[in-house]
Scaffold this motif. Structure first.
Motif, short mmCIF file in Angstrom:
data_model
loop_
_atom_site.label_atom_id
_atom_site.label_comp_id
_atom_site.label_asym_id
_atom_site.label_seq_id
_atom_site.Cartn_x
_atom_site.Cartn_y
_atom_site.Cartn_z
N TRP A 104 0.86 -1.17 0.00
CA TRP A 104 0.00 0.00 0.00
C TRP A 104 0.89 1.21 0.00
O TRP A 104 2.01 1.14 -0.47
N SER A 146 4.12 -0.50 3.84
CA SER A 146 3.14 -0.32 4.90
C SER A 146 2.88 -1.66 5.59
O SER A 146 2.58 -2.65 4.94
N GLU A 147 3.02 -1.65 6.88
CA GLU A 147 2.66 -2.76 7.75
C GLU A 147 3.57 -3.97 7.69
O GLU A 147 3.33 -4.97 8.37
N ARG A 201 1.11 1.68 9.17
CA ARG A 201 0.89 2.14 7.80
C ARG A 201 1.89 3.23 7.39
O ARG A 201 2.46 3.89 8.25
#
Lengths: 399, 414
Positions: free
Chosen positions: B214, B236-237, B258
């Motif tokens: 993302w 992200s993550e 994120r």
């Protein structure tokens, strides 16, 4: 030479010529040079494409053309009128190299008429038009500032023309010429398609005692029926289907977040650019979904654009049919972020919009907005004329 | 001492000095320097300067950008973007000694977007060079390759080929050179991927889709475990390890939050990653396969993370300043806090280190110089440049190159 060799040479020459012509034609850019060698080298560059294809050949052709002078600038500009942006950059490095030579300045001046005509031609792609204009400006500092004033409505220079009108209005105000100031701001408002420019012109006119409707001008939809929040844990909201997607019934109540009963409410977005703040209108919440519903009426069927921005995500149904959907958490509501062509029916049209609200960041200070902005306009960004309808939930079961 | 011995000693000394000078005159070939860690072996960078003092030259830049200057021998490369939609792209080569513009290429971006961060525009990724070619990447999704004299060699319009970059602040990831391939991490709202491009021809070597990825603006990092190279991507993550030869994903560590901007750094055989705003610092042992969250996270510290600035490791210490100016020093071995200090101002630039010193530059252009050898916070100098700075500095050949919002400034002694 034998007859067969002559024929072979003849056909080979024709084959080369046809290849060049077809390559130039394929790139949609007729060459304005009479020199076949230039045309052939431009055509080689036109063949660059994805994955770096054609680069080494383009470099050879480019270097050969770089030995030429300003006489090839018109052909280069014509070649640049293509959607192949990789080829355009190859041409541009060449263009910049030629015009930067001190010895070229006088010859460039001789192409002024061509450059001006090229810059004026709104049918051509935007960027080389700017390049042609910049070249005139280079030799005649200040030319653009006066020329741009007449480009209102031009797809490339329209924004700058509106900025020019706004600046002229400001100057007129400083000169205490309110008649001229009003005229310039009116002109700016009429041609502005950018939200900020529209707001700026409208605010200036207001201070001069003249009221204009930015919402109508841009075709913003501001009268909505809203329902929410629906429960949508974490980031499930975009995919989850709630009752309004199956049937809009403005008199109905639904089971909302935390089991609360929720019903449709009327809301008028009073923001000057029609932005709907769902936190104010629906609830301060997270991990949720809300729906906005509107009905409008147009006199005849027409192809238009729906331009929208929403935070988070955005899904639009027109007359019950899904016409747009984009899952982009944290995307922010930005003016004209998404543009989708649609066809409106004559008479009544309904819009249902789904807007998600994502999880709160672990830092409670990080803002978590929830909003929508939607407008209907033509391809140039001018708002279309429509009549908002206010359905009565007591006597109308919508859709 | 005989005269011949004296002569021999002098020659030996000259050789040692010459060799030392040669070894220490390191280039700064891309984002965060020779190892992409912000650290260089270069020495002799001034500790003090001002808006005029120890400023060797200052060259105006067009447009905006936060790409860091890249230095190769006598050339300094920098990118910028301008225009209402930031589609006007600039690549400049400056003379290292005078700041004179050697060449300036003007190009158009393929997929101009109005959605960029005003601080950075669309020139966030830093250039990259191997001394023969220069690769530049812009937030428009365009990759250009030049020879060092500014001649275009190839262009890739990734946004045309694989879809526009849909990204809140535009693509910002800086290219990485692995052998003769240029690797780009393209994480965004749309179809994310990591791609390896032949540095000579522009053709694809491999492309790996990252459907689960993302928003991310982090740059890839390269590490080595025994004889295996690993490409490390902070998204992200999660943090992913890839085979840089094939593009095959090797391992994943979960537990990040994120939107990652900082680039992972290396030290003590570990990869250090910072996880988004108010996330965590993680020290990860590279290697392994599959989900290694439970087995390869050596330590985790949940306090003091940054959103934008990358961390830096010098010796056994790990340093980071967050966007609001809180600087932390942790032990690389266990992540324990050694000191924490509020610095003046806000920070976007990542710190750099050379010659036993750390340089933290804030958004107002004030550079704090710290002693990297001290166990505690020890300030050596604080230098005001008088111009805003969002770009990370470069250090090469006894000079610091700082990109301000208006200029490239060369700091050094005459």
């Amino acid at each position: 030479m034998k007859r067969s060799d002559e024929l072979r040479t003849f056909f080979r020459s024709w084959a080369i010529l046809l290849t060049v012509v077809s390559a130039v034609h394929a790139a949609d850019k007729p060459s304005s040079t009479d020199d076949p060698a230039v045309a052939e080298q431009l055509a080689v560059i036109a063949r660059v494409g994805p994955l770096g294809a054609g680069s080494s050949e383009a470099r050879i052709a480019r270097d050969a053309l770089a030995r030429r002078g300003p006489e090839i600038l018109p052909a280069l500009l014509v070649a640049m009128d293509t959607r192949n942006v990789v080829a355009v950059n190859w041409y541009r490095t060449l263009f910049e190299e030629i015009v930067s030579r001190e010895s070229a300045q006088e010859s460039i001046q001789q192409t002024r008429a061509f450059l001006l005509e090229y810059a004026r031609d709104a049918r051509r792609t935007s960027r080389p038009r700017c390049l042609a204009l910049a070249l005139i400006e280079r030799n005649e500092p200040g030319f653009t500032a006066t020329w741009i004033a007449d480009r209102l409505g031009d797809p490339e220079f329209g924004y700058e023309a509106v900025a020019h009108a706004l600046a002229a209005g400001e100057q007129a105000l400083r000169d205490k010429n309110t008649v001229l100031a009003k005229s310039e701001f009116r002109k700016a408002f009429e041609y502005a398609r950018d939200g900020n420019q529209v707001s700026q012109a409208a605010a200036k006119l207001k201070t001069l005692g003249e009221s204009v409707d930015a919402v109508k001008h841009l075709g913003l939809v501001v009268d909505w029926w809203l329902v929410g929040p629906f429960e949508a844990p974490e980031k499930t909201g975009f995919a989850l289907v709630f009752e309004p997607e199956q049937r809009v019934d403005l008199a109905a109540t639904h089971s909302g977040k935390d089991g609360k009963s929720i019903g449709w409410i009327r809301h008028h977005a009073s923001d000057k650019l029609g932005q709907l703040n769902l936190i104010d209108a629906v609830a301060t919440t997270r991990e949720a979904v809300a729906y906005a519903y509107a009905e409008i009426e147009v006199p005849q069927a027409q192809s238009v654009q729906v331009r929208c921005g929403a935070d988070d995500n955005c899904t639009i149904w027109l007359n019950g049919r899904k016409v747009f959907g984009r899952e982009q958490w944290l995307n922010g509501t930005r003016f004209d972020r998404f543009i989708t062509p649609i066809t409106l029916s004559a008479g009544k049209n309904t819009f249902l919009v789904k807007i998600c609200q994502g999880p709160q960041h672990r830092d409670p200070e990080v803002p978590n907005p929830w909003s929508l902005q939607l407008r209907l306009c033509n391809a140039e960004g001018r708002g279309i004329v429509f009549r908002p309808i206010s359905p009565n939930p007591d006597d109308e079961r919508a859709q | 001492m005989s005269s011949s011995i004296k002569l021999q000693s002098c020659l030996m000394l000259s050789l040692v000095i010459a060799t030392a000078t040669y070894v220490q005159a390191e280039n700064w070939p891309g984002w965060r320097g020779p190892q992409r860690t912000g650290v260089t072996t270069d020495t002799g960078v001034p500790t003090t300067w001002s808006s005029t003092g120890n400023v060797l030259w200052k060259t105006s830049l067009p447009g905006t950008g936060i790409s860091n200057p890249v230095v190769w021998q006598d050339r300094v490369f920098i990118t910028a973007a301008e225009g209402r939609d930031q589609s006007e792209l600039h690549v400049l080569c400056l003379d290292r000694d005078s700041g004179r513009i050697r060449w300036h290429q003007r190009l158009w971006g393929t997929a101009p977007t109005v959605f960029y961060y005003p601080k950075s525009g669309l020139a966030s990724p830093s250039p990259l060079t191997d001394g023969e070619r220069l690769w530049v990447f812009f937030g428009t999704g365009d990759v250009f390759c030049f020879d060092l004299d500014g001649g275009l060699l190839w262009q890739r319009a990734l946004a045309d080929e694989y879809g526009p970059f849909e990204n809140r602040f535009a693509a910002a990831s800086s290219p990485l050179l692995f052998q003769d391939t240029v690797i780009l991490q393209c994480d965004h709202y749309g179809a994310s991927y990591v791609i390896a491009i032949d540095g000579n021809t522009g053709a694809n070597r491999w492309k790996s889709d990252r459907p689960e990825a993302w928003l991310s603006w982090s740059s890839p990092q390269l590490t080595q475990v025994d004889d295996r190279f690993e490409l490390v991507l902070s998204g992200s993550e999660k943090l992913d390890g890839y085979n840089p030869v094939t593009g095959q994903r090797l391992w994943t560590v979960r537990g990040l939050v994120r939107e990652c901007v900082p680039t992972p750094v290396l030290g003590a055989g570990l990869v250090f990653v910072v996880s988004g705003p108010n996330g965590a610092h993680l020290a990860v042992k590279p290697g392994g396969s599959g989900d290694v969250t439970e087995t390869h996270v050596v330590w985790r510290n949940d306090r003091g993370t940054s959103f934008v600035p990358s961390p830096i490791v010098v010796g056994e210490r790990y340093y980071l300043v967050d966007d609001k100016g809180i600087a932390s020093c942790l032990s690389t071995s266990d992540g324990k806090l050694l000191w924490r200090k509020r610095l003046t101002g806000k920070f976007t630039a990542s710190p750099v280190a050379a010659d036993g010193k750390l340089f933290f530059t804030n958004e107002s252009g004030s550079t704090l110089v710290l002693d990297a050898a001290a166990d505690e916070y020890r300030e050596l100098a604080c230098n005001e440049l008088g111009e805003d700075v969002y770009s990370s500095p470069a250090i090469s050949q006894r000079r610091m190159f700082l990109r301000t919002t208006k200029h490239v400034v060369c700091i050094g002694t005459k």
